[in-house]
Write an enzyme that holds these catalytic residues in place. Structure first.
Site, PDB file in Angstrom:
ATOM      1  N   HIS A 101       3.769  -0.368  12.683  1.00 55.47           N
ATOM      2  CA  HIS A 101       3.822  -0.380  11.216  1.00 55.47           C
ATOM      3  C   HIS A 101       2.434  -0.184  10.596  1.00 55.47           C
ATOM      4  CE1 HIS A 101       5.688  -1.170   7.407  1.00 55.47           C
ATOM      5  NE2 HIS A 101       4.904  -2.192   7.156  1.00 55.47           N
ATOM      6  N   VAL A 124      -4.996  -3.874   0.870  1.00 60.35           N
ATOM      7  CA  VAL A 124      -5.498  -4.333   2.169  1.00 60.35           C
ATOM      8  C   VAL A 124      -4.377  -4.181   3.188  1.00 60.35           C
ATOM      9  CG1 VAL A 124      -6.440  -6.261   3.485  1.00 60.35           C
ATOM     10  CG2 VAL A 124      -6.991  -6.040   1.048  1.00 60.35           C
ATOM     11  N   VAL A 125      -4.672  -3.475   4.273  1.00 63.27           N
ATOM     12  CA  VAL A 125      -3.704  -3.334   5.366  1.00 63.27           C
ATOM     13  C   VAL A 125      -4.377  -3.896   6.619  1.00 63.27           C
ATOM     14  CG1 VAL A 125      -2.154  -1.781   6.582  1.00 63.27           C
ATOM     15  CG2 VAL A 125      -2.938  -1.184   4.274  1.00 63.27           C
ATOM     16  N   ILE A 126      -3.776  -4.927   7.184  1.00 65.62           N
ATOM     17  CA  ILE A 126      -4.350  -5.571   8.376  1.00 65.62           C
ATOM     18  C   ILE A 126      -3.408  -5.351   9.551  1.00 65.62           C
ATOM     19  CG2 ILE A 126      -5.143  -7.743   9.402  1.00 65.62           C
ATOM     20  CD1 ILE A 126      -5.821  -8.720   6.581  1.00 65.62           C
ATOM     21  N   ARG A 161     -15.579  -6.719   3.720  1.00 71.68           N
ATOM     22  CA  ARG A 161     -15.497  -5.482   2.954  1.00 71.68           C
ATOM     23  C   ARG A 161     -15.031  -5.706   1.518  1.00 71.68           C
ATOM     24  NH1 ARG A 161     -15.592  -4.975   7.965  1.00 71.68           N
ATOM     25  NH2 ARG A 161     -16.479  -3.135   8.968  1.00 71.68           N
ATOM     26  N   GLU A 180       1.425  -6.484  14.883  1.00 71.71           N
ATOM     27  CA  GLU A 180       1.793  -6.318  16.299  1.00 71.71           C
ATOM     28  C   GLU A 180       2.438  -4.967  16.581  1.00 71.71           C
ATOM     29  OE1 GLU A 180       4.341  -9.581  17.220  1.00 71.71           O
ATOM     30  OE2 GLU A 180       2.787 -11.076  16.846  1.00 71.71           O
ATOM     31  N   ALA A 222       0.811  -1.215   0.000  1.00 68.85           N
ATOM     32  CA  ALA A 222       0.000   0.000   0.000  1.00 68.85           C
ATOM     33  C   ALA A 222       0.846   1.268   0.000  1.00 68.85           C
ATOM     34  CB  ALA A 222      -0.938  -0.009   1.203  1.00 68.85           C
ATOM     35  N   LEU A 223       2.023   1.197   0.598  1.00 68.82           N
ATOM     36  CA  LEU A 223       2.862   2.405   0.626  1.00 68.82           C
ATOM     37  C   LEU A 223       3.321   2.829  -0.763  1.00 68.82           C
ATOM     38  CD1 LEU A 223       5.194   2.073   3.754  1.00 68.82           C
ATOM     39  CD2 LEU A 223       3.315   3.675   3.384  1.00 68.82           C
TER      40      LEU A 223
HETATM   41  N1  LIG Z   1       1.916  -4.482   6.132  1.00 67.33           N
HETATM   42  C1  LIG Z   1       1.344  -4.204   4.926  1.00 67.33           C
HETATM   43  C2  LIG Z   1       2.094  -3.632   3.900  1.00 67.33           C
HETATM   44  N2  LIG Z   1       3.395  -3.364   4.096  1.00 67.33           N
HETATM   45  C3  LIG Z   1       4.325  -3.142   3.036  1.00 67.33           C
HETATM   46  C4  LIG Z   1       4.434  -1.692   2.614  1.00 67.33           C
HETATM   47  O1  LIG Z   1       3.247  -1.257   1.982  1.00 67.33           O
HETATM   48  C5  LIG Z   1       5.577  -1.493   1.635  1.00 67.33           C
HETATM   49  O2  LIG Z   1       5.361  -2.299   0.493  1.00 67.33           O
HETATM   50  C6  LIG Z   1       6.937  -1.847   2.221  1.00 67.33           C
HETATM   51  O3  LIG Z   1       7.143  -1.116   3.405  1.00 67.33           O
HETATM   52  C7  LIG Z   1       8.053  -1.511   1.214  1.00 67.33           C
HETATM   53  O4  LIG Z   1       8.053  -0.124   0.885  1.00 67.33           O
HETATM   54  N3  LIG Z   1       1.517  -3.355   2.699  1.00 67.33           N
HETATM   55  C8  LIG Z   1       0.191  -3.643   2.481  1.00 67.33           C
HETATM   56  O5  LIG Z   1      -0.331  -3.384   1.374  1.00 67.33           O
HETATM   57  N4  LIG Z   1      -0.546  -4.212   3.481  1.00 67.33           N
HETATM   58  C9  LIG Z   1      -0.009  -4.499   4.694  1.00 67.33           C
HETATM   59  O6  LIG Z   1      -0.747  -5.016   5.577  1.00 67.33           O
HETATM   60  C1  LIG Z   2       0.547  -3.465   8.378  1.00 65.99           C
HETATM   61  C2  LIG Z   2       0.939  -4.256   9.550  1.00 65.99           C
HETATM   62  O1  LIG Z   2       0.766  -3.820  10.656  1.00 65.99           O
HETATM   63  C3  LIG Z   2       1.526  -5.584   9.432  1.00 65.99           C
HETATM   64  O2  LIG Z   2       1.402  -6.247   8.246  1.00 65.99           O
HETATM   65  C4  LIG Z   2       2.902  -5.628   9.988  1.00 65.99           C
HETATM   66  O3  LIG Z   2       2.851  -6.529  11.033  1.00 65.99           O
HETATM   67  P1  LIG Z   2       3.765  -6.391  12.343  1.00 65.99           P
HETATM   68  O4  LIG Z   2       3.395  -5.100  12.987  1.00 65.99           O
HETATM   69  O5  LIG Z   2       3.326  -7.582  13.153  1.00 65.99           O
HETATM   70  O6  LIG Z   2       5.180  -6.446  11.870  1.00 65.99           O
END
Ligand SMILES: Nc1c(NC[C@H](O)[C@H](O)[C@H](O)CO)[nH]c(=O)[nH]c1=O
Ligand SMILES: CC(=O)[C@@H](O)COP(=O)(O)O
Length: 139
Positions: free
Chosen positions: A74, A66-68, A112, A71, A42-43
């Site tokens: 982040h 989708v961002v879930i 969703r 812990e 997503a970033l």
């Molecule tokens: N944790 C999730 C991510 N993390 C990855 C970042 O978006 C990015 O790709 C990375 O930090 C490299 O720049 N991305 C999602 O789409 N969903 C997540 O839950």
């Molecule tokens: C987007 C998030 O929080 C996740 O995917 C990263 O997980 P964590 O915080 O357990 O490293």
């Protein structure tokens, strides 16, 4: 016919497929064409849309992801910064629909993403088209 670019952060494949199905169906039902490109997470969505906008090839954009919550902190970074980036592009005049789910768990995301339930992919596509119509109205 508008040319819509769907930009998909392919992080949770099965959930993304549902969001994409809804987004594509909404665009097709409205009589427009679409292409899809994929980024890692997503970033990367705002940067990819910014690059695509420079090409001048598209009229509207749909961000899918989708961002879930995990812990760590982040989650806040990925959820907040991806939305902030899309909002900045919107304020620059791009027609964008935000279809990035930011949820506590997979069950929330599933409800969703499903086109037969909350259909957030379709909703984001309709928002992008609504913004495009507004832009054309005020041109
Ligand atoms: N944790 C999730 C991510 N993390 C990855 C970042 O978006 C990015 O790709 C990375 O930090 C490299 O720049 N991305 C999602 O789409 N969903 C997540 O839950
Ligand atoms: C987007 C998030 O929080 C996740 O995917 C990263 O997980 P964590 O915080 O357990 O490293």
């Amino acid at each position: 016919m508008a040319r819509v670019l769907i930009v998909e952060a392919r992080f949770y494949t099965h959930l993304n497929d549902m969001l994409l199905e809804g987004a594509r169906a909404a665009i097709e039902q409205a009589g427009h064409s679409h292409e899809t490109i994929t980024v890692p997470g997503a970033l990367e969505l705002p940067g990819a849309i910014g690059l695509a906008a420079e090409s001048g090839r598209y009229d509207a954009y749909v961000a899918i992801g989708v961002v879930i919550r995990g812990e760590t902190y982040h989650f806040e970074i990925v959820a907040g910064e991806s939305a902030r980036g899309l909002m900045a592009l919107s304020m620059d005049g791009l027609a964008i629909g935000n279809g990035i789910l930011t949820t506590e768990d997979e069950a929330q995301a599933l409800t969703r993403a499903k086109p037969t339930e909350k259909d957030k992919g379709g909703e984001a596509a309709k928002a992008a088209l609504a913004m495009l119509a507004l832009r054309e109205r005020f041109a």
